[in-house]
Design a protein around this motif. Structure first.
Motif, mmCIF file in Angstrom:
data_model
loop_
_atom_site.group_PDB
_atom_site.id
_atom_site.type_symbol
_atom_site.label_atom_id
_atom_site.label_comp_id
_atom_site.label_asym_id
_atom_site.label_seq_id
_atom_site.Cartn_x
_atom_site.Cartn_y
_atom_site.Cartn_z
ATOM 1 N N GLU A 19 -3.620 -5.105 -9.258
ATOM 2 C CA GLU A 19 -3.100 -3.583 -10.305
ATOM 3 C C GLU A 19 -4.572 -2.835 -9.891
ATOM 4 O O GLU A 19 -4.256 -1.563 -10.460
ATOM 5 C CB GLU A 19 -3.223 -4.455 -11.355
ATOM 6 C CG GLU A 19 -1.861 -4.787 -12.106
ATOM 7 C CD GLU A 19 -0.820 -3.591 -11.863
ATOM 8 O OE1 GLU A 19 -0.234 -2.577 -12.610
ATOM 9 O OE2 GLU A 19 0.134 -3.256 -11.128
ATOM 10 N N ASN A 20 -5.568 -3.090 -9.534
ATOM 11 C CA ASN A 20 -6.445 -2.256 -9.261
ATOM 12 C C ASN A 20 -6.660 -1.665 -7.737
ATOM 13 O O ASN A 20 -7.126 -0.929 -7.016
ATOM 14 C CB ASN A 20 -7.892 -3.442 -9.570
ATOM 15 C CG ASN A 20 -8.379 -3.416 -11.124
ATOM 16 O OD1 ASN A 20 -8.086 -2.137 -11.485
ATOM 17 N ND2 ASN A 20 -8.587 -4.355 -11.158
ATOM 18 N N GLY A 21 -5.955 -2.025 -6.932
ATOM 19 C CA GLY A 21 -5.758 -1.228 -5.623
ATOM 20 C C GLY A 21 -6.200 -2.373 -4.607
ATOM 21 O O GLY A 21 -6.314 -1.502 -3.551
ATOM 22 N N VAL A 22 -6.730 -3.590 -4.528
ATOM 23 C CA VAL A 22 -7.675 -4.487 -3.808
ATOM 24 C C VAL A 22 -5.939 -4.282 -2.099
ATOM 25 O O VAL A 22 -5.315 -5.330 -3.120
ATOM 26 C CB VAL A 22 -8.007 -5.401 -4.339
ATOM 27 C CG1 VAL A 22 -8.540 -5.966 -3.383
ATOM 28 C CG2 VAL A 22 -9.366 -5.188 -5.207
ATOM 29 N N LEU A 23 -6.578 -3.559 -1.146
ATOM 30 C CA LEU A 23 -5.292 -4.015 -0.658
ATOM 31 C C LEU A 23 -5.767 -5.700 0.309
ATOM 32 O O LEU A 23 -7.037 -5.793 -0.242
ATOM 33 C CB LEU A 23 -5.886 -3.649 0.465
ATOM 34 C CG LEU A 23 -4.890 -1.883 0.275
ATOM 35 C CD1 LEU A 23 -5.501 -0.731 1.303
ATOM 36 C CD2 LEU A 23 -3.949 -1.815 0.105
ATOM 37 N N PRO A 24 -4.959 -6.241 1.015
ATOM 38 C CA PRO A 24 -5.091 -6.971 1.231
ATOM 39 C C PRO A 24 -5.915 -7.437 2.796
ATOM 40 O O PRO A 24 -5.700 -6.389 3.492
ATOM 41 C CB PRO A 24 -3.673 -7.784 1.836
ATOM 42 C CG PRO A 24 -3.268 -6.964 1.960
ATOM 43 C CD PRO A 24 -3.615 -6.346 1.046
ATOM 44 N N SER A 25 -6.295 -8.722 2.997
ATOM 45 C CA SER A 25 -7.343 -8.678 3.765
ATOM 46 C C SER A 25 -6.373 -8.821 5.403
ATOM 47 O O SER A 25 -4.792 -8.882 4.991
ATOM 48 C CB SER A 25 -8.031 -10.284 3.470
ATOM 49 O OG SER A 25 -6.973 -11.023 3.817
ATOM 50 N N SER A 26 -7.100 -8.359 6.450
ATOM 51 C CA SER A 26 -6.373 -8.312 7.241
ATOM 52 C C SER A 26 -5.804 -9.583 7.513
ATOM 53 O O SER A 26 -4.277 -10.249 8.823
ATOM 54 C CB SER A 26 -7.670 -7.791 9.037
ATOM 55 O OG SER A 26 -7.809 -8.837 8.750
#
Length: 144
Positions: A14-21
């Motif tokens: 919800e805070n826009g943290v994208l997944p790690s590679s």
């Protein structure tokens, strides 16, 4: 039988943290495995609810109400989905159990919902014919 695997939102998603590679690669491998098995229909991640719009129907027959996000309860929101077509509920559960943790921090949660088929909703031959015709058009028609 079609099933939707719903990846529930977390505070990070919800805070826009994208997944790690690493997580992105794991999900790509999982989706490729679904595709090779011939069960993948669609798989997509969703933007946070801050950019979402909720349409509600507060009164029967009344005018719909539009509410802009963000929405407060992350645990009630979804961060993505995978739609699969399988032979049984058990096969759907097996595939869902193989999905990597959608958020990678032990916060992941997946809901598995069976999708209604038209025959479960109506026995009207005319309505079923229209539904089948629409589905054929959708699968044939290239997007503009």
């Amino acid at each position: 039988m079609r099933f939707m695997m719903i990846a529930k939102a977390t505070t990070d998603s919800e805070n826009g943290v994208l997944p790690s590679s690493e997580l992105f690669d794991a999900m790509a491998r999982y989706n490729e495995e679904l595709a090779r098995a011939g069960v993948l229909v669609a798989a997509e991640g969703l933007h946070p609810s801050a950019g979402a719009i909720r349409i509600s129907y507060p009164e029967p027959g009344g005018k719909p109400k539009v509410t802009d996000g963000p929405f407060t309860e992350a645990k009630e929101l979804i961060a993505g989905f995978t739609l699969i077509e399988v032979k049984s509920r058990e096969e759907a559960i097996e595939w869902a159990m193989r999905m990597p943790d959608p958020h990678g921090f032990g916060q992941g949660q997946i809901e598995l919902h069976q999708v209604f088929e038209a025959l479960e909703l109506t026995s009207d031959p005319e309505a079923l014919a229209k539904e089948n015709e629409m589905r054929e058009r959708v699968t044939r028609k290239p997007r503009a």
